[in-house]
Write an enzyme that holds these catalytic residues in place. Structure first.
Site, PDB file in Angstrom:
ATOM      1  N   SER A  52       0.816  -1.222   0.000  1.00 35.05           N
ATOM      2  CA  SER A  52       0.000   0.000   0.000  1.00 35.05           C
ATOM      3  C   SER A  52       0.851   1.274   0.000  1.00 35.05           C
ATOM      4  CB  SER A  52      -0.873  -0.025   1.256  1.00 35.05           C
ATOM      5  OG  SER A  52      -1.306   1.284   1.564  1.00 35.05           O
ATOM      6  N   GLY A  53       0.520   2.187  -0.889  1.00 28.33           N
ATOM      7  CA  GLY A  53       1.220   3.470  -0.916  1.00 28.33           C
ATOM      8  C   GLY A  53       0.950   4.270   0.339  1.00 28.33           C
ATOM      9  N   LEU A  54      -0.290   4.219   0.792  1.00 32.65           N
ATOM     10  CA  LEU A  54      -0.646   4.936   2.019  1.00 32.65           C
ATOM     11  C   LEU A  54       0.156   4.389   3.208  1.00 32.65           C
ATOM     12  CD1 LEU A  54      -2.378   6.788   3.824  1.00 32.65           C
ATOM     13  CD2 LEU A  54      -4.099   4.966   3.890  1.00 32.65           C
ATOM     14  N   ASP A  64       0.937  10.659   1.773  1.00 30.93           N
ATOM     15  CA  ASP A  64       0.699   9.803   0.603  1.00 30.93           C
ATOM     16  C   ASP A  64       0.616  10.693  -0.646  1.00 30.93           C
ATOM     17  OD1 ASP A  64       0.100   7.633  -0.966  1.00 30.93           O
ATOM     18  OD2 ASP A  64      -1.954   7.383  -0.233  1.00 30.93           O
ATOM     19  N   ASP A  91       1.281  -0.985  -4.889  1.00 33.46           N
ATOM     20  CA  ASP A  91       0.468   0.188  -5.203  1.00 33.46           C
ATOM     21  C   ASP A  91       1.449   1.222  -5.764  1.00 33.46           C
ATOM     22  OD1 ASP A  91      -0.966   2.503  -5.188  1.00 33.46           O
ATOM     23  OD2 ASP A  91      -1.322   2.545  -3.018  1.00 33.46           O
ATOM     24  N   ASP A  93       1.011   3.955  -7.350  1.00 32.88           N
ATOM     25  CA  ASP A  93       0.459   5.304  -7.555  1.00 32.88           C
ATOM     26  C   ASP A  93       0.276   5.562  -9.058  1.00 32.88           C
ATOM     27  OD1 ASP A  93       0.386   5.592  -4.843  1.00 32.88           O
ATOM     28  OD2 ASP A  93       2.255   6.721  -4.694  1.00 32.88           O
ATOM     29  N   GLU A 120      -2.560   4.065 -11.123  1.00 34.85           N
ATOM     30  CA  GLU A 120      -3.863   4.738 -11.105  1.00 34.85           C
ATOM     31  C   GLU A 120      -3.857   5.926 -12.068  1.00 34.85           C
ATOM     32  OE1 GLU A 120      -3.310   5.240  -6.866  1.00 34.85           O
ATOM     33  OE2 GLU A 120      -3.571   7.413  -7.037  1.00 34.85           O
ATOM     34  N   LYS A 126       0.474  12.399  -6.819  1.00 35.67           N
ATOM     35  CA  LYS A 126      -0.923  12.101  -6.480  1.00 35.67           C
ATOM     36  C   LYS A 126      -1.234  12.470  -5.026  1.00 35.67           C
ATOM     37  CE  LYS A 126      -1.739   9.037  -4.100  1.00 35.67           C
ATOM     38  NZ  LYS A 126      -1.900   7.594  -3.951  1.00 35.67           N
ATOM     39  N   ASN A 128      -3.903  10.917  -1.824  1.00 33.84           N
ATOM     40  CA  ASN A 128      -4.744   9.772  -1.499  1.00 33.84           C
ATOM     41  C   ASN A 128      -6.189  10.029  -1.925  1.00 33.84           C
ATOM     42  OD1 ASN A 128      -6.613   8.188   0.507  1.00 33.84           O
ATOM     43  ND2 ASN A 128      -4.658   7.109   0.448  1.00 33.84           N
ATOM     44  N   SER A 129      -6.821   8.982  -2.456  1.00 32.85           N
ATOM     45  CA  SER A 129      -8.164   9.134  -3.033  1.00 32.85           C
ATOM     46  C   SER A 129      -9.205   9.584  -2.022  1.00 32.85           C
ATOM     47  CB  SER A 129      -8.604   7.801  -3.630  1.00 32.85           C
ATOM     48  OG  SER A 129      -7.670   7.383  -4.573  1.00 32.85           O
ATOM     49  N   ARG A 165      -5.860   1.097 -12.307  1.00 33.49           N
ATOM     50  CA  ARG A 165      -6.837   1.560 -11.318  1.00 33.49           C
ATOM     51  C   ARG A 165      -7.615   2.749 -11.872  1.00 33.49           C
ATOM     52  NH1 ARG A 165      -5.146   2.968  -5.128  1.00 33.49           N
ATOM     53  NH2 ARG A 165      -6.358   4.862  -4.831  1.00 33.49           N
ATOM     54  N   HIS A 196     -12.205   1.807  -7.920  1.00 31.33           N
ATOM     55  CA  HIS A 196     -12.154   2.346  -6.560  1.00 31.33           C
ATOM     56  C   HIS A 196     -13.405   3.185  -6.288  1.00 31.33           C
ATOM     57  CE1 HIS A 196     -10.280   2.768  -2.849  1.00 31.33           C
ATOM     58  NE2 HIS A 196      -9.430   3.737  -3.060  1.00 31.33           N
TER      59      HIS A 196
HETATM   60  C1  SPV Z   1      -3.405   2.503  -0.676  1.00 29.12           C
HETATM   61  O1  SPV Z   1      -3.529   1.585   0.092  1.00 29.12           O
HETATM   62  O2  SPV Z   1      -2.464   3.296  -0.671  1.00 29.12           O
HETATM   63  C2  SPV Z   1      -4.454   2.757  -1.653  1.00 29.12           C
HETATM   64  C3  SPV Z   1      -5.795   2.342  -1.346  1.00 29.12           C
HETATM   65  O3  SPV Z   1      -4.164   3.367  -2.654  1.00 29.12           O
HETATM   66  S1  SPV Z   1      -6.602   3.685  -0.726  1.00 29.12           S
HETATM   67  O4  SPV Z   1      -5.798   4.293   0.291  1.00 29.12           O
HETATM   68  O5  SPV Z   1      -7.828   3.126  -0.244  1.00 29.12           O
HETATM   69  O6  SPV Z   1      -6.822   4.629  -1.809  1.00 29.12           O
HETATM   70 MG    MG Z   2      -2.411   4.234  -2.630  1.00 23.91          MG
END
Ligand code: SPV
Ligand code: MG
Length: 573
Positions: A52-54, A64, A91, A93, A120, A126, A128-129, A165, A196
């Site tokens: 996970s990027g986060l 992130d 992930d 990004d 994505e 980027k 975080n979404s 993504r 997502h």
């Molecule tokens: C991550 O885990 O970094 C993701 C998923 O990209 S989310 O944080 O849900 O966008």
């Molecule tokens: Mg991410």
């Protein structure tokens, strides 16, 4: 494990990830963000890891927003791949740049054993979404298709997967745009689509899945619609569910609670039982494998590693200088006697040193040693002290008197011995006239220094309490120095003999020679290594005075020259 499962386990990581994506069953991936969490994910039974990027940025303590560089992320993944043999889907990004960055990323990920990457369709850098998702610009669809193509063209492992993504629902561009983009990415070569959503219900995901109608594997991240029963995803024909950030969040809550508790209570006692034991950390780090490898690859002397030093006595004849300290803390050329001994052990990689103190044990300098105390030192002898440390006999161990100074080759040769038991005997000391002096040694042969390498075994050592034995009427072959090396299976055999002696009513008075003699009686061969001088014991004031000169001869040249005057003053103390 059935045949299908075992074929899965033996497949490459990338093949396993691909198989999960295309299988008809609902599969799960768990977030990890470093080596330790990757190991934990594997042990929990998951088949794959979401890098996970986060979570990875959070464990670095940064946002992130591509604040951590892509190479820092890839380095982290390397630790994760080393700690767990699971496939990892990174992930990635936006791919950290344009098509060219994606090409390089794919090549580097393959080199580090990563099974696939998810990119994505947003713009670099980027966000975080779940942070103001609607305000985030999407990538141009064609440009993003070029990234996917570039990535697919640059992979050398056919099973490496690229997951595309779609952020259209997050950014509020609607279902049609999401479907249009997903189809374009599929045609560009994406191995799966991650759709997502930030809604708390799965409605738009389920609608997307219906419209998509199985054109390719669908991956989802139900962080926001977490209360949806998993069966709903199964029925919707989803390929893979990503539990995207739950280990970093779990670790965060645990660390916050523990840090707060320790800070406010100023003690560890309230948390110890509710956190992982240190041994559990060692287990997750695979510390046992290291120990085994050490046995295999380090030279025998280095692997031996342990010593027990008997240092409980005040020292007969030394009362004048041992009012406030035990004999082993007497200064010899400016340093305590024990320090000379400990340094000599460390020089031979004998690093696990247990000192058995007794008289004024509180005055023993514990730097670099473990101290155990024979509380009954005033009424007991050396074997009672040794028994206090018997459980420290974990591997190859040198048992030593505490009052020894010696040239380093003596200990080196002793720990290199392959024998279960070996001792050092000084053949220059054979004058056993003085019956009060103990530790004289009778051996299977004298020290014929011309026959270097001949095996000689110990037959008897004079003890402080024994009646003169028949052998003792003969001239001894030398004096036992006070060093016994116990190796391999010798350890358990020594423990057994010690346990037998412990059952004797006179155990409290027994000394080390009594143990050596009991070993000989039990049929053990104790190898003798002869030396001719080159060591000193400190048994009386005379020895103490002379020890300074001997110690100086052991010191590095500069120190020895600089300390000449200290030698005299050390000895005079
Ligand atoms: C991550 O885990 O970094 C993701 C998923 O990209 S989310 O944080 O849900 O966008
Ligand atoms: Mg991410």
């Amino acid at each position: 494990m059935n045949a299908r499962e075992s074929a899965f386990v033996s497949a490459s990581r990338s093949a396993r990830l691909r198989q999960m994506l295309v299988s008809n069953e609902l599969e799960f991936m768990m977030e990890a963000h470093n080596g330790l969490s990757a190991r934990i994910v594997r042990e929990a039974g998951f088949k794959a890891i979401w890098g996970s990027g986060l979570a990875i940025s959070a464990q670095f303590g940064v946002r992130d927003n591509n604040e951590a560089s892509w190479t820092q992320v890839v380095d982290t993944l390397e630790f994760m791949a080393d700690a767990s043999d699971l496939p990892i889907l990174l992930d990635g990004d936006t791919g950290y740049g344009n098509f060219n960055n994606v090409r390089r990323l794919v090549r580097k990920l393959e080199q580090r054993g990563i099974a696939g990457v998810c990119i994505e369709d947003k713009q670099f850098p980027k966000t975080n979404s779940f942070i103001n998702g609607e305000a985030q610009p999407l990538a141009d669809m064609d440009e993003f298709c070029g990234k996917i193509k570039a990535g697919k063209d640059s992979q050398s492992d056919e099973n490496f997967s690229i997951v595309a993504r779609v952020e259209a629902l997050i950014a509020g561009w609607g279902m049609d745009e999401a479907l249009r983009r997903a189809e374009a990415y599929r045609q560009a070569g994406a191995d799966a689509i991650l759709i997502h959503s930030k809604l708390s219900r799965p409605d738009e995901i389920l609608e997307f899945a219906r419209e998509w109608a199985g054109r390719g594997p669908l991956v989802i991240v139900p962080t926001k619609y977490y209360s949806t029963p998993t069966e709903v995803f199964r029925e919707a024909g989803i390929s893979t569910v990503i539990w995207a950030n739950h280990l970093i969040r779990a670790a965060t809550s645990a660390m916050q609670a523990v840090a707060k508790e320790i800070h406010s209570s100023e003690t560890l006692v309230n948390v110890e039982d509710s956190i992982a034991a240190v041994n559990e950390i060692f287990r997750l780090q695979d510390a046992d494998e290291y120990s085994e490898a050490e046995d295999r690859y380090l030279s025998s002397g280095r692997a031996a590693g342990a010593a027990i030093v008997l240092a409980a006595s005040r020292g007969k004849g030394l009362e004048a200088v041992t009012e406030d300290r035990p004999k082993v803390m007497l200064p010899i050329a400016g340093r305590p006697l024990l320090r000379w001994l400990v340094d000599a052990f460390k020089k031979q990689s004998v690093n696990d040193i247990t000192v058995v103190g007794g008289y004024r044990a509180d005055a023993i300098d514990t730097a670099g040693i473990k101290l155990v105390v024979n509380e009954r030192h005033a009424q007991t002898g050396e074997l009672a002290s040794l028994a206090c440390a018997a459980d420290k006999l974990a591997g190859d161990t040198v048992i030593s008197y505490g009052d020894l100074l010696f040239r380093s080759y003596i200990l080196r040769d002793l720990v290199e011995s392959e024998a279960a038991f070996s001792v050092v005997v000084d053949s220059s000391l054979t004058d056993a006239e003085n019956a009060s002096v103990r530790d004289f040694a009778w051996c299977s042969a004298g020290d014929d220094r011309g026959l270097f390498g001949n095996k000689v075994t110990l037959r008897h050592v004079s003890s402080g309490q024994e009646a003169t034995s028949a052998i003792a009427s003969q001239t001894p072959h030398g004096r036992w120095m006070g060093l016994l090396n116990v190796r391999g299976e010798g350890r358990e055999r020594l423990q057994a003999v010690l346990a037998k002696l412990q059952a004797r009513p006179d155990f409290d008075s027994l000394d080390m020679p009594a143990l050596l003699n009991a070993l000989i009686e039990a049929g053990e061969a104790i190898e003798v290594q002869y030396v001719h001088g080159h060591w000193r014991g400190v048994n009386d004031l005379d020895d103490f005075r002379r020890a300074g000169d001997f110690a100086h001869a052991q010191a590095p040249f500069a120190a020895a020259v600089g300390n000449q005057t200290d030698a005299a003053s050390g000895a005079a103390q």
